[in-house]
Design a protein around this motif. Sequence first.
Motif: not given
Length: 93
Positions: A22, A25, A27-28, A65-66, A70
Amino acid sequence: MTKCEWCSSEKIKPVTDKVYWELPDGTKAIEIEGTPAVHCLDCQMTYQTEWITKEIEDQLFLIDTKKLAKIITFEELMEQPRLLKRNYFDFTS
């Protein structure tokens, strides 16, 4: 490391494994392929050492990390350009 962290067996070998992490932040989660791991031949546990876990955690704090896909390899993750030189939020060292 000479013994399994789970059962203390000396029958261990270095391997690579797929892990899911994970993002800091929240987010994913991402899949990290080819992550260094230890496999115990007695208890069959496969795990990451504390050092590898810390390396992943620190790197995820220090990069954008954006921009991560995936699915990424451990090497690709560790090669990402850092926004900071070190993890200033880690007070353990």
